[in-house]
Structure formats: structure tokens, C-alpha cells
Write an enzyme that holds these catalytic residues in place. Structure first.
Site, mmCIF file in Angstrom:
data_model
loop_
_atom_site.group_PDB
_atom_site.id
_atom_site.type_symbol
_atom_site.label_atom_id
_atom_site.label_comp_id
_atom_site.label_asym_id
_atom_site.label_seq_id
_atom_site.Cartn_x
_atom_site.Cartn_y
_atom_site.Cartn_z
ATOM 1 N N THR A 1 5.603 6.777 -3.605
ATOM 2 C CA THR A 1 5.925 7.376 -2.298
ATOM 3 C C THR A 1 7.427 7.501 -2.069
ATOM 4 O O THR A 1 8.213 6.785 -2.664
ATOM 5 C CB THR A 1 5.256 6.578 -1.157
ATOM 6 O OG1 THR A 1 3.876 6.411 -1.461
ATOM 7 C CG2 THR A 1 5.378 7.237 0.181
ATOM 8 N N ASP B 1 -7.075 5.477 -0.824
ATOM 9 C CA ASP B 1 -6.672 4.978 0.503
ATOM 10 C C ASP B 1 -7.866 4.875 1.458
ATOM 11 O O ASP B 1 -7.745 4.348 2.561
ATOM 12 C CB ASP B 1 -5.598 5.880 1.130
ATOM 13 C CG ASP B 1 -4.195 5.484 0.699
ATOM 14 O OD1 ASP B 1 -4.054 4.509 -0.060
ATOM 15 O OD2 ASP B 1 -3.227 6.152 1.126
ATOM 16 N N THR C 1 3.893 11.586 -0.844
ATOM 17 C CA THR C 1 3.312 10.603 -1.765
ATOM 18 C C THR C 1 2.334 11.225 -2.744
ATOM 19 O O THR C 1 1.770 12.297 -2.480
ATOM 20 C CB THR C 1 2.573 9.505 -0.951
ATOM 21 O OG1 THR C 1 2.200 8.446 -1.813
ATOM 22 C CG2 THR C 1 1.342 10.040 -0.249
ATOM 23 N N GLU D 1 -4.939 9.717 -3.941
ATOM 24 C CA GLU D 1 -4.943 9.374 -2.503
ATOM 25 C C GLU D 1 -6.307 8.918 -1.987
ATOM 26 O O GLU D 1 -6.392 8.193 -0.994
ATOM 27 C CB GLU D 1 -4.454 10.577 -1.681
ATOM 28 C CG GLU D 1 -3.587 10.198 -0.509
ATOM 29 C CD GLU D 1 -2.233 9.655 -0.954
ATOM 30 O OE1 GLU D 1 -1.870 8.560 -0.508
ATOM 31 O OE2 GLU D 1 -1.555 10.313 -1.751
ATOM 32 N N SER E 1 -0.688 4.797 5.795
ATOM 33 C CA SER E 1 0.244 3.940 6.524
ATOM 34 C C SER E 1 1.587 4.625 6.675
ATOM 35 O O SER E 1 2.535 4.018 7.180
ATOM 36 C CB SER E 1 0.468 2.640 5.768
ATOM 37 O OG SER E 1 -0.746 1.998 5.562
#
Ligand code: DON
Length: 599
Positions: free
Chosen positions: A420, A460, A438, A457, A485
């Protein structure tokens, strides 16, 4: 404003200029686009050299760009020098980041942008988050028995790849706001991809730590490892012809050339043919949409701290932490007081309990978004901090719901790993861009297509979809965006921006940003010192203290208050710009390779 055609990459403006800016840029515009390109090409080696001029801090009267790599920051600076605006600089910077910091962000990932449009006096945000494929189900990261997969078993390969959002995000905001022609913004990245760039020490170290997983994809192995299978060393000149070709294609045809055609087909093939194959389809790519969303703002010490709402938990969790602390005098306590850190740590634990219970993609699950920041709710939760010791156990509160509460919620289980990047830019017109971008874990899914890495991703999402029969808000659902986040932030005072920042760091991002804001706003540390100050945060049960810093000295006292304390490296990567009456101050986190460039 200083100009230098040698460092301009030959950018010219596509839109009519404001008269004043026009005067300032008269010299540059005297060149025809072709002549400007020729001049820029003649200076090519010097341009790469010029990229090494950034420093950890910079001041500027007109504009400022801060990014995680000097070559990327220089590409943004070149756009700003040429009279481009924050969005032009953002696109040029992101395209270079995807090359020189490929483990962190790029065309194969997603991003959130918080943007202050100075002309309209309007703060807005853009959600370029990845989406779950339409074929995905809540059991995506579970084995046949319904148990969660191991994290890396889920990450590496096609299963974790969500529909990328970064190409469409760049195009969307460039169409809306950009001044320099789209294709011109690709030149710095194209040039570096063709001519080569020096592998940075951080990239080299991360490749060395990832050899086994990078080997699993042919393209990643061929790019990041040498012919003998050894990791590339720092300083190696690395060329990326595949990325150069991708950039040429997108420069010519726009983001449609990513979301359809040969590139889209190659992405889908890579995801579906990987071991641990995924579900991404051409339809997912074709239907991807960037969403403009109202920013989420929370008051703190007379400021409004604004950022990215759902599907990010960034602004809500940060806003809760600050909201819980607002009635406590952290300034009087000071940065070395265990009492100050007790309050910060337990405020964070309370906020993370709510995050785990309630926060997810609110387009898919009902959320108490307003309730989580409601003053009465935060006042009640702040009462919990009134004791002297650490809270023994922390659980989610009962905020009021935006809509009728649809279902009970179980706490989720999601993990995040390092990569990120943060880009923070202020331009000469006062526009402010704060973007966190990211591909999730370092090197994402490790699948490489078209010279860039595909994200992971989807990990997540909570791997656990239900707990005791009760659904988890952040469970996988088709088309849903995994909870993030990321906390790109713009701090407002009296309706105008005074500070912009953000950081990488997974769910530690929230604590990194909170610490920087408290150190700067409460403790009065200059921006660079606020960033450099030791990271101390709490997410779940333990207080985490940055190893090798003076904050380790807090450990015995925090333990005596009843906290579990862990010490570990905490590699934040804050990039921040303060907008002061005396000009702009840029600062990049000393823990990573970022720089600030301002004029
Ligand atoms: O969206 C998120 O919150 C994560 N995918 C970000 C990952 C990250 O920051 C990795 N950290 N260093």
C-alpha cells in the site's frame, strides 16, 4: 512558480488556463506539443536524475507533492511545474508508483481518493475499491468443512483477485478535473519502464523476502528474479517493456482498454488459470464502476477530520478514536505520559470493536454509519475511559441505525499484510488530493499481467461468513467491496483544508494517522516530527509499540495499567502536507523511501 522544460516531461495543458496561470506558463506553452516532447526526450537521462531531488520534508509557496518513491513524486512534480493540477499530478505519480513500487499499488489494485475541489469549495471522495466477482459466495475463503483457509493459502493465486479499480478511478477524476492531456500523463512512467529504473533498497528487500511465492507465477518470476532464480539486488536497472506496452495502450484508448479487450482477457485468463484459481470474469471487469461518495467527517479540537467512509472503515474508526478522546486533555498530558497512551489505546480498542462488528460495504449491508459518530453515542462510550486502568475487555457498542436494523451481527475475522501507498498533493489553485492506493499484501496475489501485479484485495473480506449462525457484516458477497482500513484524510478548519495525510499499514493505518494527528494537533509537534514520533496503537487486545523507539519505555507502565503490550516494527508510510498561512509544508515518513517536493 519555477519551470524547467528539462523536468517537465513535455506536459502541455489540454484545457483553457486561468489567466494568471496562463501567464506563468507562457514559456512552456511557447513550445508546440511536438517540440515540447522533443525537448523532453533530449533531456531523458537528466529527467531520471532530477527525480532524486526530493527530501523527507519540503516547503512550497505554490504546490507540494509527497509520495512513497522519489521517481513517482518527481513525475507528479513535473505535472505541477507544467501547470497541471493535483489530479494530473496524482495520475502521473500513480502510474510511476505502479512501476517503481510495484509491490504496493498499481493498475491491478484499488484506491480511495479524498479530494478538495478549491473552485467549488467542495470536499468529496471517490471509491475505486476492488469488487468481488459476481460468482463469489460467502464461502470463497473456506474449505469444504466451512473452516477459514490459511491466510497465504487464500492470498497467492487467482482466488483473492478482485476487479481492479485504480485505472477507472484515475480516468474518472482526470475527466472531471484534469488539465493536462491524459496521454501526456503517461510519459514519465512510460519513459522509466522503457529506459529502466534502479531497484530501490526497499523493493529489493521485499523481493528477497518473497522469492518462494513470486516463483509461482511465470511472469512474476521472470520479472522479479534473475535467470538463476535469485532476487534482484538494489540498484539493478530494471526495465518493464510489458508495463510500457500497457501504458501506451491505456494512454491511447483510456481505461476501457483495461476493462475490455486483450488486457481484460489476459487478466481473466491469469486469474482463472492460476493454481488456486479465482472467479473474476470479463463481465466483472466490464461492469466495474467508481463511486463518488460523501466524505465522512468527525470534529476534533475545532477541526473537522474528513476521510473515506464505507467500504473503508478508515474515517469512521479514526473519527471514533478522536471523538472518544475529544473530551480528554491530551495536550496537558503530553506525549510521554502513560495516561495519554492509556486513553488513546482504549479509545482505539473501543473503536475497533465497533469496526469489527458493524463496518463493511454499506451498499450491501445496512450500517449504523451516522450512529457510530453520533455525539451522544461517543459521549457514552467515552465514559468507559474514565477509570485509571486498561479496560479489561472491550466489545462493540449499540449505535443507532441509519435504517431499521436488519440482522444481528457477529464479529468478523480479517487480516491485512504490508504494502500500500499514500500520495498527498496540493496544487497552486489550492486543490488537495489525498489518495491511499493498494494491491493489498506486498506483491498482491503474485499474479503478474501486462507488467503489473494483480491485487489480493478479496482477502480483506472476513473469511468467516457466520458465527454461531449469525452473519458477519464483512462477509464475501457478489459485487461487494471488501472492508478497508485505508484512511486518506483531509483536515478542515473553518471550511477549508489545513492538512492532508494518510498511510499504508493495513488496519494499523488508522493508528498511524491518529498518532500523527494527535502529535501535530494536540502536542504541537511540527509535521515531520509528528510523523517520525514512535508509533503506538491498539486495535484489538494488545497495545502495539514500535520497536527500537523511545516509546518502548512506556511498556512497563502500560503493563502495570493492565494492558497486554507487544513490541514490533511498525513501518508506517505517512505522506502529509500542511497548508499554513505561510505556505505549504510537505513531509514523508522516514521509515520508508518517500519524499516531498514543493515549489
Ligand atoms: O484496504 C486495506 O485496508 C488493506 N488492503 C490495505 C493493505 C495495507 O495497507 C498493507 N499494509 N501495509
Amino acid at each position: 512558480m519555477k519551470r524547467s522544460s528539462a523536468r517537465s516531461f513535455g506536459f502541455t495543458l489540454a484545457r483553457p488556463l486561468a489567466p494568471l496561470l496562463g501567464l506563468l506558463l507562457a514559456g512552456l506553452l511557447a513550445l508546440t506539443p511536438a517540440a515540447a516532447q522533443q525537448a523532453a526526450d533530449a533531456q531523458a537521462p537528466e529527467r531520471a536524475g532530477a527525480a532524486l531531488t526530493g527530501a523527507k520534508t519540503a516547503t512550497g509557496k505554490n504546490w507540494m507533492v509527497t509520495a512513497a518513491n522519489p521517481l513517482a513524486a518527481e513525475a507528479g512534480a513535473a505535472a505541477l511545474r507544467a501547470g497541471g493540477n493535483a489530479i494530473d499530478a496524482l495520475v502521473a505519480t500513480q502510474l510511476v508508483l505502479g512501476l517503481v513500487e510495484p509491490q504496493s499499488s498499481g493498475l491491478g489494485g484499488g484506491a480511495f481518493l479524498v479530494y478538495w475541489d478549491a473552485a467549488q469549495k467542495r470536499l468529496t471522495s471517490f471509491d475505486g475499491r476492488e469488487t468481488a466477482p459476481r460468482a463469489a459466495t460467502p464461502t470463497l475463503f473456506q474449505n469444504e468443512k466451512g473452516e477459514p483457509l490459511g491466510f497465504m493459502a487464500a492470498v497467492v493465486g487467482g482466488r483473492s483477485v478482485g476487479t481492479p479499480g485504480t485505472p477507472r478511478l484515475m480516468e474518472t477524476v482526470h475527466r472531471r478535473y484534469g488539465k493536462i492531456a491524459w496521454a501526456q500523463l503517461f510519459r514519465p512512467a512510460q519513459h522509466l519502464a522503457e529506459e529502466g529504473f534502479a531497484v530501490s533498497p526497499r523493493l529489493a528487500a521485499l523481493i528477497a523476502g518473497d522469492v518462494e511465492t513470486l516463483k509461482r507465477d511465470d511472469a512474476a518470476r521472470a520479472y522479479f528474479l534473475d535467470a538463476q532464480g535469485a532476487p534482484l539486488k538494489a540498484g539493478t536497472t530494471l526495465r518493464n517493456p510489458a508495463y510500457a506496452a500497457t501504458l501506451r495502450h491505456l494512454a491511447a484508448y483510456g481505461a476501457d482498454a483495461f476493462y475490455g479487450g486483450e488486457l481484460a482477457a489476459a487478466i481473466v485468463r491469469s486469474v482463472r488459470e492460476a493454481d488456486n484459481p479465482g472467479l473474476l470474469s470479463l463481465g466483472d471487469l466490464r461492469e466495474y464502476r467508481v463511486k463518488e461518495r460523501a466524505p465522512v467527517c468527525a470534529p476534533y479540537r475545532g477541526y473537522e477530520v474528513c476521510g473515506m467512509g464505507p467500504p473503508s472503515s478508515g474515517a469512521l474508526t479514526l473519527g471514533q478514536i478522536l471523538g472518544l478522546l475529544d473530551s480528554y486533555d491530551l495536550k496537558a498530558l503530553g506525549p510521554t505520559s502513560p495516561e495519554a497512551w492509556r486513553l488513546i489505546a482504549d479509545a482505539s480498542r473501543l473503536a475497533f470493536a465497533d469496526r469489527e462488528r458493524y463496518m463493511a460495504d454499506s451498499d450491501f449491508v445496512p450500517m449504523p454509519t451516522k450512529g457510530l459518530l453520533a455525539p451522544d453515542y461517543l459521549k457514552g462510550r467515552a465514559e468507559l475511559l474514565k477509570g485509571d486502568d486498561a479496560l479489561p475487555a472491550v466489545s462493540a457498542g449499540e449505535p443507532t441505525w441509519d435504517h431499521a436494523r436488519a440482522e444481528p451481527r457477529a464479529d468478523g475475522a480479517a487480516l491485512e499484510l504490508p504494502s500500500t501507498t499514500q500520495v498527498t498533493i496540493v496544487d497552486a489553485d489550492g486543490n488537495v488530493a489525498s489518495m491511499t492506493s493498494t494491491i493489498e499484501a506486498g506483491f498482491g496475489s503474485r499474479l503478474m499481467v501486462g507488467g503489473f501485479l494483480l491485487n489480493n484485495e478479496l482477502t480483506d473480506f472476513s473469511f468467516r461468513s457466520h458465527k454461531d449462525g449469525v452473519p458477519v457484516a464483512n462477509r464475501v458477497e457478489p459485487g461487494k467491496r471488501p472492508r478497508s482500513s485505508m484512511a486518506p484524510t483531509i483536515v478542515m478548519r473553518d471550511g477549508t483544508p489545513v492538512l492532508a495525510l494518510g498511510s499504508p499499514g493495513g488496519s494499523q493505518i488508522i493508528g498511524y494517522v491518529a498518532k500523527t494527528l494527535i502529535a501535530h494537533l494536540d502536542w504541537g509537534l511540527p509535521l515531520d516530527q509528528a510523523i517520525a514520533a514512535p508509533n503506538v496503537l491498539a486495535r484489538f487486545d494488545a497495545v502495539e509499540i514500535e520497536a527500537g523507539t523511545a516509546a518502548e519505555g512506556l511498556a512497563p507502565e502500560l503493563k502495570a495499567l493492565g494492558f497486554e503490550v507487544k513490541t514490533a516494527p511498525m513501518t508506517s508510510g505517512v505522506q502529509a502536507v500542511a497548508i499554513t498561512p505561510d505556505g505549504l509544508i510537505g513531509a514523508a515518513d522516514p521509515r520508508r523511501e518517500g519524499v516531498a517536493i514543493g515549489e
